[in-house]
Write a protein that holds these residues in place. Structure first.
Motif, mmCIF file in Angstrom:
data_model
loop_
_atom_site.group_PDB
_atom_site.id
_atom_site.type_symbol
_atom_site.label_atom_id
_atom_site.label_comp_id
_atom_site.label_asym_id
_atom_site.label_seq_id
_atom_site.Cartn_x
_atom_site.Cartn_y
_atom_site.Cartn_z
ATOM 1 N N LYS A 188 57.576 15.441 35.629
ATOM 2 C CA LYS A 188 58.461 16.623 36.169
ATOM 3 C C LYS A 188 58.680 17.414 36.295
ATOM 4 C CE LYS A 188 62.921 16.220 36.951
ATOM 5 N NZ LYS A 188 64.970 14.982 36.618
ATOM 6 N N ASN A 189 58.156 17.526 34.983
ATOM 7 C CA ASN A 189 58.538 19.257 34.933
ATOM 8 C C ASN A 189 56.704 20.324 34.598
ATOM 9 O OD1 ASN A 189 61.006 18.832 34.520
ATOM 10 N ND2 ASN A 189 60.956 18.636 32.287
ATOM 11 N N ASP A 190 55.111 19.573 34.772
ATOM 12 C CA ASP A 190 54.009 20.385 35.008
ATOM 13 C C ASP A 190 54.235 20.887 36.040
ATOM 14 O OD1 ASP A 190 54.211 19.309 32.421
ATOM 15 O OD2 ASP A 190 53.014 17.264 33.557
ATOM 16 N N ILE A 191 55.088 22.115 35.919
ATOM 17 C CA ILE A 191 54.908 22.869 37.813
ATOM 18 C C ILE A 191 53.291 23.265 37.451
ATOM 19 C CG2 ILE A 191 54.721 25.053 38.831
ATOM 20 C CD1 ILE A 191 58.329 24.398 37.678
ATOM 21 N N LEU A 192 52.604 24.004 36.761
ATOM 22 C CA LEU A 192 51.507 24.713 37.070
ATOM 23 C C LEU A 192 50.298 23.633 37.219
ATOM 24 C CD1 LEU A 192 51.575 27.079 33.738
ATOM 25 C CD2 LEU A 192 51.059 27.771 36.159
ATOM 26 N N TYR A 193 50.319 22.396 36.558
ATOM 27 C CA TYR A 193 49.356 21.050 36.607
ATOM 28 C C TYR A 193 49.851 20.860 38.261
ATOM 29 C CZ TYR A 193 48.519 20.052 31.778
ATOM 30 O OH TYR A 193 48.451 20.022 30.413
ATOM 31 N N ARG A 194 51.017 20.419 38.401
ATOM 32 C CA ARG A 194 51.320 20.545 39.841
ATOM 33 C C ARG A 194 50.687 20.992 40.656
ATOM 34 N NH1 ARG A 194 54.121 16.530 41.886
ATOM 35 N NH2 ARG A 194 55.254 15.801 39.718
ATOM 36 N N GLN A 195 50.555 22.361 40.364
ATOM 37 C CA GLN A 195 50.047 23.752 41.199
ATOM 38 C C GLN A 195 48.246 23.556 41.771
ATOM 39 O OE1 GLN A 195 50.018 27.683 40.180
ATOM 40 N NE2 GLN A 195 51.164 28.122 42.208
ATOM 41 N N GLU A 196 47.638 23.164 40.850
ATOM 42 C CA GLU A 196 46.688 22.942 40.568
ATOM 43 C C GLU A 196 46.279 21.826 41.295
ATOM 44 O OE1 GLU A 196 43.797 23.950 37.532
ATOM 45 O OE2 GLU A 196 45.200 26.085 37.202
#
Length: 285
Positions: free
Chosen positions: A92-100
């Protein structure tokens, strides 16, 4: 960070809280792999100089990312399978993973208009109100810079080609100001150079290409065979248009050879055709 006179707010913008960065800096908190990489990249240091040491999830995500980026000439279904697995790893809070993940997913869409929207959405995960004309007031990660490079490429293919000039020139200005290490530059600048050269070519600004090339770090672009091949494809034709036929011929031979080596036969066939029709030059390779 202090040596570079970068504030905590600027460094951690969109990545983590200022409080979390303070704890990382004073040694009371160890950041995860993805945040470590992003903070290093914003300081102009490529994470590739360090040994990767992550947990099972981080390692698998990293492996899948490298496969999607560096594996060519494979079925779309295989890439889709890898991307789906990447998506399953997102928290849910994995912003950097989600961006890549969003960045790579967007690159594998076949509709140019949708790619612009997808790239913008990926960028805004960490930089919500990003202004390309103020790029030098930011600190950017590899992923953020790669998104900007690909936005430039997409604009080059639309009626908004002027935006392509804006993006490439601003990226070059950012690299000049921040002066990231050579590994990080190598991951960004060769593609920026290629897109800028391609845009000038499609605008018939042939002499501007020759002038631009005088300021290009050719040692850097030569290290990236994909970008170098594409750059020479347009540069050699610009030389021909400016009546520098001997130099055009030698650069075209290099572009032709690199296209053949990379199995990009459409490029080599097209270049041979253009030189024959436009300049009456036969490329013998």
């Amino acid at each position: 960070r202090m040596e570079q006179n970068v504030s905590q707010e600027l460094l951690c913008q969109g990545l983590c809280s200022k409080s979390k960065l303070s704890k990382i800096e004073n040694g009371s908190l160890q950041p995860d792999i993805m945040l470590s990489e992003a903070l290093l990249q914003r300081l102009g240091i490529s994470d590739r100089v360090f040994t990767f040491w992550g947990n099972q999830k981080e390692t698998r995500f990293h492996d899948l990312k490298l496969k999607v980026i560096h594996t060519h000439h494979i079925p779309e279904k295989t890439i889709s399978t890898w991307l789906n697995e990447m998506e399953q790893l997102l928290g849910k809070n994995d912003i950097l993973y989600r961006q890549e993940y969003s960045f790579l997913r967007t690159l594998n869409q076949n509709i140019p208009g949708k790619r612009i929207t997808g790239l913008m959405e990926a960028l805004q995960l960490t930089l919500k109100n990003f202004n390309i004309n103020q790029i030098c007031s930011y600190r950017l990660t590899w992923c953020e810079l790669s998104i900007l490079n690909n936005l430039a490429m997409e604009y080059c293919l639309t009626s908004q080609i002027d935006l392509c000039f804006t993006y490439t020139s601003q990226i070059i200005a950012y690299i000049k100001k921040v002066q990231p290490n050579i590994l990080l530059q190598n991951n960004i600048l060769p593609y920026t150079y290629l897109v800028h050269c391609r845009t000038l070519y499609h605008q018939n600004l042939f002499r501007q290409i020759l002038e631009f090339t005088r300021n290009v770090n050719m040692s850097l672009i030569k290290y990236n065979i994909s970008a170098y091949s594409g750059y020479l494809f347009f540069y050699s034709q610009a030389l021909g248009e400016c009546s520098s036929h001997d130099e055009a011929h030698s650069n075209a031979i290099n572009a032709y050879a690199l296209s053949e080596i990379r199995e990009y036969y459409k490029n080599s066939v097209a270049l041979k055709k253009y030189f024959n029709e436009d300049f009456s030059i036969i490329l013998n390779y």
